[in-house]
Design a protein around this motif. Structure first.
Motif, mmCIF file in Angstrom:
data_model
loop_
_atom_site.group_PDB
_atom_site.id
_atom_site.type_symbol
_atom_site.label_atom_id
_atom_site.label_comp_id
_atom_site.label_asym_id
_atom_site.label_seq_id
_atom_site.Cartn_x
_atom_site.Cartn_y
_atom_site.Cartn_z
ATOM 1 N N TRP A 1 45.777 -115.542 -73.728
ATOM 2 C CA TRP A 1 46.887 -116.291 -74.149
ATOM 3 C C TRP A 1 48.085 -115.840 -73.342
ATOM 4 O O TRP A 1 49.094 -116.224 -72.806
ATOM 5 C CB TRP A 1 47.116 -116.554 -75.619
ATOM 6 C CG TRP A 1 46.239 -117.427 -76.137
ATOM 7 C CD1 TRP A 1 45.051 -117.337 -76.873
ATOM 8 C CD2 TRP A 1 46.317 -118.823 -75.936
ATOM 9 N NE1 TRP A 1 44.595 -118.525 -77.025
ATOM 10 C CE2 TRP A 1 45.378 -119.508 -76.681
ATOM 11 C CE3 TRP A 1 47.368 -119.751 -75.302
ATOM 12 C CZ2 TRP A 1 45.141 -120.871 -76.873
ATOM 13 C CZ3 TRP A 1 47.302 -121.269 -75.591
ATOM 14 C CH2 TRP A 1 46.319 -121.762 -76.202
ATOM 15 N N SER A 2 48.249 -114.333 -73.335
ATOM 16 C CA SER A 2 49.299 -113.882 -72.406
ATOM 17 C C SER A 2 49.456 -114.220 -71.283
ATOM 18 O O SER A 2 50.603 -114.474 -70.566
ATOM 19 C CB SER A 2 49.142 -112.154 -72.530
ATOM 20 O OG SER A 2 48.027 -111.666 -72.034
ATOM 21 N N VAL A 3 48.295 -114.295 -70.455
ATOM 22 C CA VAL A 3 48.439 -114.576 -69.098
ATOM 23 C C VAL A 3 48.875 -116.173 -68.961
ATOM 24 O O VAL A 3 49.795 -116.811 -68.170
ATOM 25 C CB VAL A 3 46.896 -114.740 -68.166
ATOM 26 C CG1 VAL A 3 46.896 -115.448 -67.102
ATOM 27 C CG2 VAL A 3 46.625 -113.201 -68.303
ATOM 28 N N LYS A 4 48.375 -117.200 -69.816
ATOM 29 C CA LYS A 4 49.040 -118.641 -69.990
ATOM 30 C C LYS A 4 50.378 -118.574 -70.373
ATOM 31 O O LYS A 4 51.068 -119.342 -69.634
ATOM 32 C CB LYS A 4 48.034 -119.259 -71.070
ATOM 33 C CG LYS A 4 46.669 -119.472 -70.671
ATOM 34 C CD LYS A 4 45.825 -119.916 -71.767
ATOM 35 C CE LYS A 4 43.988 -119.813 -71.289
ATOM 36 N NZ LYS A 4 43.388 -120.686 -72.370
ATOM 37 N N ALA B 1 53.586 -119.918 -67.882
ATOM 38 C CA ALA B 1 54.629 -121.067 -68.431
ATOM 39 C C ALA B 1 55.745 -120.536 -68.242
ATOM 40 O O ALA B 1 56.847 -121.147 -67.835
ATOM 41 C CB ALA B 1 54.157 -121.370 -69.846
ATOM 42 N N ALA B 2 56.021 -119.148 -68.589
ATOM 43 C CA ALA B 2 57.511 -118.604 -68.175
ATOM 44 C C ALA B 2 57.801 -118.667 -66.988
ATOM 45 O O ALA B 2 58.920 -118.930 -66.703
ATOM 46 C CB ALA B 2 57.541 -117.160 -68.754
ATOM 47 N N MET C 1 47.513 -109.381 -79.615
ATOM 48 C CA MET C 1 46.886 -110.133 -80.776
ATOM 49 C C MET C 1 45.255 -110.065 -80.407
ATOM 50 O O MET C 1 45.046 -110.572 -79.309
ATOM 51 C CB MET C 1 47.231 -111.521 -80.807
ATOM 52 C CG MET C 1 48.668 -111.661 -81.318
ATOM 53 S SD MET C 1 49.369 -113.195 -81.760
ATOM 54 C CE MET C 1 48.178 -113.935 -82.634
ATOM 55 N N ALA C 2 44.373 -110.058 -81.183
ATOM 56 C CA ALA C 2 43.096 -110.193 -80.987
ATOM 57 C C ALA C 2 42.977 -111.712 -80.778
ATOM 58 O O ALA C 2 43.297 -112.477 -81.139
ATOM 59 C CB ALA C 2 42.325 -109.733 -82.280
ATOM 60 N N GLN C 3 41.900 -111.756 -79.788
ATOM 61 C CA GLN C 3 41.756 -113.391 -79.298
ATOM 62 C C GLN C 3 40.037 -113.362 -79.191
ATOM 63 O O GLN C 3 39.525 -112.830 -78.301
ATOM 64 C CB GLN C 3 42.209 -113.606 -77.622
ATOM 65 C CG GLN C 3 43.941 -113.395 -78.250
ATOM 66 C CD GLN C 3 44.311 -113.725 -76.692
ATOM 67 O OE1 GLN C 3 44.055 -114.379 -75.949
ATOM 68 N NE2 GLN C 3 45.531 -112.870 -76.473
ATOM 69 N N SER D 1 58.106 -115.941 -72.802
ATOM 70 C CA SER D 1 57.756 -114.701 -72.612
ATOM 71 C C SER D 1 57.775 -113.653 -73.865
ATOM 72 O O SER D 1 56.923 -112.746 -73.944
ATOM 73 C CB SER D 1 59.202 -114.049 -71.674
ATOM 74 O OG SER D 1 59.405 -114.522 -70.511
ATOM 75 N N ILE D 2 58.416 -114.397 -74.977
ATOM 76 C CA ILE D 2 58.086 -113.441 -76.154
ATOM 77 C C ILE D 2 56.686 -113.852 -76.722
ATOM 78 O O ILE D 2 56.263 -112.851 -77.282
ATOM 79 C CB ILE D 2 59.260 -113.948 -77.051
ATOM 80 C CG1 ILE D 2 60.744 -113.383 -76.981
ATOM 81 C CG2 ILE D 2 58.978 -113.366 -78.493
ATOM 82 C CD1 ILE D 2 61.713 -113.895 -77.470
ATOM 83 N N PHE D 3 56.392 -115.036 -76.540
ATOM 84 C CA PHE D 3 55.094 -115.499 -77.097
ATOM 85 C C PHE D 3 54.128 -114.746 -76.205
ATOM 86 O O PHE D 3 53.193 -114.264 -76.592
ATOM 87 C CB PHE D 3 54.744 -116.800 -76.983
ATOM 88 C CG PHE D 3 55.493 -117.861 -77.961
ATOM 89 C CD1 PHE D 3 55.631 -117.186 -79.214
ATOM 90 C CD2 PHE D 3 56.187 -118.928 -77.582
ATOM 91 C CE1 PHE D 3 56.163 -117.976 -80.330
ATOM 92 C CE2 PHE D 3 57.063 -119.513 -78.450
ATOM 93 C CZ PHE D 3 56.821 -119.018 -79.650
ATOM 94 N N ALA D 4 54.293 -114.283 -75.011
ATOM 95 C CA ALA D 4 53.316 -113.899 -74.070
ATOM 96 C C ALA D 4 53.080 -112.240 -74.395
ATOM 97 O O ALA D 4 52.191 -111.648 -74.623
ATOM 98 C CB ALA D 4 53.996 -113.867 -72.569
ATOM 99 N N ASN D 5 54.429 -111.591 -74.715
ATOM 100 C CA ASN D 5 54.332 -110.217 -75.056
ATOM 101 C C ASN D 5 53.585 -110.100 -76.422
ATOM 102 O O ASN D 5 52.788 -109.019 -76.561
ATOM 103 C CB ASN D 5 55.729 -109.600 -75.278
ATOM 104 C CG ASN D 5 56.256 -109.461 -73.905
ATOM 105 O OD1 ASN D 5 55.459 -109.148 -73.032
ATOM 106 N ND2 ASN D 5 57.500 -109.781 -73.654
#
Length: 73
Positions: free
Chosen positions: A15-18, A22-23, A63-65, A54-58
């Motif tokens: 998710w961080s890459v996604k 988006a950012a 977070m465990a995925q 970007s905040i969501f990416a960080n």
């Protein structure tokens, strides 16, 4: 610099890459708006979106995925 063994899986599923993609798109849209200055488009809309994503990416980075179970070392 060394890549992790399963970098392709992480690149596709994390998710961080996604969120970072988006950012980047929001940032590019903000540049386009600044260049073309469409009427009725307030300044900073896409920059604010890029900041939020970007905040969501960080946050998603730590977070465990389930999609990445055992892949990110």
């Amino acid at each position: 610099m060394m890549l992790i063994d399963d970098w392709r899986v992480v690149l596709r599923r994390a998710w961080s890459v996604k969120f970072n993609v988006a950012a980047t798109l929001f940032g590019a849209a903000e540049v386009a708006v600044a260049i073309w200055q469409p009427p009725g488009m307030p300044n900073g809309v896409f920059a604010g979106g890029a900041a939020a994503v970007s905040i969501f990416a960080n946050v998603s980075r730590i977070m465990a995925q389930k999609e990445l179970n055992g892949t990110d070392k």
